[in-house]
Scaffold this motif. Structure first.
Motif, PDB file in Angstrom:
ATOM      1  N   GLU A  62      23.926  -4.567  -7.225  1.00  9.14           N
ATOM      2  CA  GLU A  62      25.119  -4.162  -6.459  1.00  9.14           C
ATOM      3  C   GLU A  62      25.580  -2.796  -6.966  1.00  9.14           C
ATOM      4  OE1 GLU A  62      26.753  -5.388  -3.948  1.00  9.14           O
ATOM      5  OE2 GLU A  62      26.122  -7.474  -3.714  1.00  9.14           O
ATOM      6  N   ASP A  65      30.670  -1.082  -4.791  1.00  6.69           N
ATOM      7  CA  ASP A  65      31.747  -2.066  -4.692  1.00  6.69           C
ATOM      8  C   ASP A  65      32.022  -2.245  -3.195  1.00  6.69           C
ATOM      9  OD1 ASP A  65      34.185  -3.388  -4.447  1.00  6.69           O
ATOM     10  OD2 ASP A  65      35.074  -2.392  -6.176  1.00  6.69           O
ATOM     11  N   ARG A  66      31.829  -3.420  -2.657  1.00  5.02           N
ATOM     12  CA  ARG A  66      31.929  -3.616  -1.210  1.00  5.02           C
ATOM     13  C   ARG A  66      33.336  -3.362  -0.676  1.00  5.02           C
ATOM     14  NH1 ARG A  66      27.493  -7.766   1.042  1.00  5.02           N
ATOM     15  NH2 ARG A  66      25.893  -7.395  -0.543  1.00  5.02           N
ATOM     16  N   SER A  67      34.348  -3.458  -1.520  1.00  6.84           N
ATOM     17  CA  SER A  67      35.737  -3.137  -1.129  1.00  6.84           C
ATOM     18  C   SER A  67      36.076  -3.739   0.232  1.00  6.84           C
ATOM     19  CB  SER A  67      35.939  -1.616  -1.098  1.00  6.84           C
ATOM     20  OG  SER A  67      35.737  -1.063  -2.372  1.00  6.84           O
ATOM     21  N   SER A  68      35.897  -5.042   0.359  1.00 11.19           N
ATOM     22  CA  SER A  68      36.139  -5.707   1.638  1.00 11.19           C
ATOM     23  C   SER A  68      37.596  -5.585   2.078  1.00 11.19           C
ATOM     24  CB  SER A  68      35.742  -7.186   1.546  1.00 11.19           C
ATOM     25  OG  SER A  68      36.439  -7.827   0.488  1.00 11.19           O
ATOM     26  N   ARG A  71      38.122  -2.914   4.786  1.00  8.43           N
ATOM     27  CA  ARG A  71      37.473  -3.025   6.098  1.00  8.43           C
ATOM     28  C   ARG A  71      38.472  -3.084   7.242  1.00  8.43           C
ATOM     29  NH1 ARG A  71      33.062  -7.660   4.283  1.00  8.43           N
ATOM     30  NH2 ARG A  71      31.857  -6.336   2.854  1.00  8.43           N
ATOM     31  N   LEU A 138      29.719   0.244   3.972  1.00  6.98           N
ATOM     32  CA  LEU A 138      28.992  -0.495   2.939  1.00  6.98           C
ATOM     33  C   LEU A 138      29.797  -0.709   1.669  1.00  6.98           C
ATOM     34  CD1 LEU A 138      25.504   1.260   3.236  1.00  6.98           C
ATOM     35  CD2 LEU A 138      26.263  -0.864   4.334  1.00  6.98           C
ATOM     36  N   GLY A 139      30.747   0.184   1.407  1.00  5.56           N
ATOM     37  CA  GLY A 139      31.527   0.076   0.183  1.00  5.56           C
ATOM     38  C   GLY A 139      31.738   1.438  -0.446  1.00  5.56           C
ATOM     39  N   LYS A 142      31.123   2.549  -7.545  1.00  5.02           N
ATOM     40  CA  LYS A 142      31.956   1.881  -8.539  1.00  5.02           C
ATOM     41  C   LYS A 142      32.647   2.858  -9.482  1.00  5.02           C
ATOM     42  CE  LYS A 142      29.315  -2.420  -8.450  1.00  5.02           C
ATOM     43  NZ  LYS A 142      28.503  -3.393  -9.201  1.00  5.02           N
ATOM     44  N   ILE A 205      21.287  -1.666  -1.944  1.00  4.85           N
ATOM     45  CA  ILE A 205      22.018  -1.127  -0.793  1.00  4.85           C
ATOM     46  C   ILE A 205      21.321  -1.520   0.508  1.00  4.85           C
ATOM     47  CG2 ILE A 205      22.761   1.002   0.334  1.00  4.85           C
ATOM     48  CD1 ILE A 205      22.915   2.250  -2.494  1.00  4.85           C
ATOM     49  N   HIS A 208      22.004  -5.030   1.861  1.00  3.43           N
ATOM     50  CA  HIS A 208      23.267  -5.154   2.578  1.00  3.43           C
ATOM     51  C   HIS A 208      23.178  -4.455   3.938  1.00  3.43           C
ATOM     52  CE1 HIS A 208      27.880  -4.154   2.632  1.00  3.43           C
ATOM     53  NE2 HIS A 208      27.518  -4.937   3.612  1.00  3.43           N
ATOM     54  N   HIS A 236      31.742  -5.334  10.037  1.00  5.33           N
ATOM     55  CA  HIS A 236      31.444  -6.671   9.537  1.00  5.33           C
ATOM     56  C   HIS A 236      32.020  -7.764  10.423  1.00  5.33           C
ATOM     57  CE1 HIS A 236      30.492  -4.261   5.992  1.00  5.33           C
ATOM     58  NE2 HIS A 236      29.771  -5.279   5.588  1.00  5.33           N
TER      59      HIS A 236
END
Length: 400
Positions: A62, A65-68, A71, A138-139, A142, A205, A208, A236
């Motif tokens: 990973e 960081d996907r940081s959902s 979104r 994608l994010g 980090k 990456i 994902h 998403h």
């Protein structure tokens, strides 16, 4: 030890037998010392302790960081899509744009290695204007950028130091619409084995990005009513545009990217010193791998393992132990890796499933792992979870 002998005595330093075994790195001995077997099987056949970090498996890294939580922040996403620091990954028919890598650093094997082409907003701006283009967030990296050394560019809003990554897929070749920095860039294909020649970070990456883009390519219309959909939540989610559609009530799996669970298992002989491997007709000559199959609705992972092994090889399975997992973006599977202990050893291959299945001794597996001249078969590539499950079994049964 299997008869509950006393393991509590200590030496002059206050160390138990378990302490000593752990100190000297004899993990399999330490495993034997911490408890009995499972369902009557010796601990050496089916240990209680899992060794090795699963995150070291290919596709598992990973980097972002996907940081959902970002979104649903449309204002933040819009600002990041035009930020000069933002990175775009471009796909053509789900094949990523890559650049040959000149450095040997962080390579994962293979005769050559490629790096995902990291494009800036200025390179993809003409392409983003085309109708029907889906952009997937994608994010963020980090590690934040150092704002003290990052100059604010003209027209740029306050910088939060986060470098965002986006991915987009083109059905028509977009090469002429892009101002590629490196003329050597190309779309990587076919997916196998090409996707196994990326760095560990790039592979994570891809796991994902490719899976989400593949979902968009198959679900342009609402699976519930067939109406058009709108892309939400940074790519998403897809929301049906027809008022009253059942998909708009509650949470539905048709609205979110699909993940297909697959059980993949190394079957261990009751004596603990052999394992069952199979091969399909599409495998390279001489290659054997773990058995695998999709988990069915209403089925546990354990029952899925037992059913698939029985269907493919005719071998009955007892205890099942989860080991680790791996996303497999062809297009969007999640490989759930297990070890399973056989109750029977007679093999009856279902030729509609696999071509052959055989028991291999531990020494034969070691020979294959080392690619010895005595090897009677070859293993799947080390980027595959099957390779990890097999090597894991060798390690947990190693002699002193």
């Amino acid at each position: 030890m299997l008869h509950k002998c006393d393991l509590s005595p200590v030496n002059k330093s206050g160390q138990t037998a378990y302490d000593i075994a752990s100190f000297w790195g004899h993990k399999h001995i330490a495993t034997l010392l911490i408890g009995g077997g499972q369902d009557g099987y010796p601990q050496s056949t089916f240990p209680d302790v899992v060794y090795g970090p699963g995150e070291n498996i290919y596709f598992n890294h990973e980097f972002l960081d996907r940081s959902s939580n970002k979104r649903t922040d449309s204002k933040w996403l819009a600002a990041k899509q035009t930020s000069p620091h933002t990175v775009y990954l471009l796909f053509h028919n789900l094949n990523p744009l890559v650049t040959p890598e000149s450095s040997d650093q962080d390579r994962t094997g293979g005769a050559s290695s490629n790096q995902l082409s990291r494009l800036r907003p200025t390179s993809v701006k003409p392409f983003l204007r085309q109708p029907g283009i889906t952009v997937v967030f994608l994010g963020v990296e980090k590690r934040k950028r150092d704002l003290n050394t990052t100059a604010m560019l003209e027209g740029e809003e306050e910088d939060d130091g986060l470098t965002a990554w986006f991915a987009l897929n083109a059905e028509q070749d977009p090469t002429e619409l892009l101002k590629l920095v490196d003329s050597k860039s190309f779309f990587l294909q076919p997916p196998m084995p090409s996707l196994l020649m990326l760095s560990d970070n790039d592979a994570g990456i891809i796991a994902h990005a490719r899976a989400v883009l593949a979902w968009h390519s198959r679900y342009s219309f609402c699976p519930t009513c067939g109406s058009e959909t709108r892309v939400d939540e940074g790519g998403h989610k897809r929301t049906c545009l027809r008022e009253g559609c059942l998909s708009l009530r509650g949470i539905h799996n048709t609205c979110y990217p699909r993940v297909d669970p697959v059980a993949i298992m190394l079957v261990i002989h009751p004596d603990g010193n052999q394992c069952l491997l199979g091969r399909k007709k599409v495998f390279p000559p001489g290659m054997f791998s773990c058995l695998a199959g999709f988990i069915e609705p209403g089925e546990t992972v354990e029952e899925g393992v037992r059913r698939e092994v029985w269907e493919e090889s005719g071998v009955r399975i007892g205890p099942v132990r989860y080991i680790t997992s791996q996303p497999w973006p062809m297009p969007s599977s999640l490989m759930i890796g297990c070890h399973a202990v056989a109750l029977t050893i007679a093999i009856n291959v279902n030729e509609n499933e696999i071509e052959e299945a055989r028991w291999f001794t531990r020494q034969q597996v070691i020979d294959a792992t080392l690619k010895s001249k005595n090897a009677v078969f070859s293993l799947p590539p080390r980027q595959a979870i099957a390779h990890y499950l097999i090597k894991h079994w060798i390690g947990m049964n190693a002699n002193l």
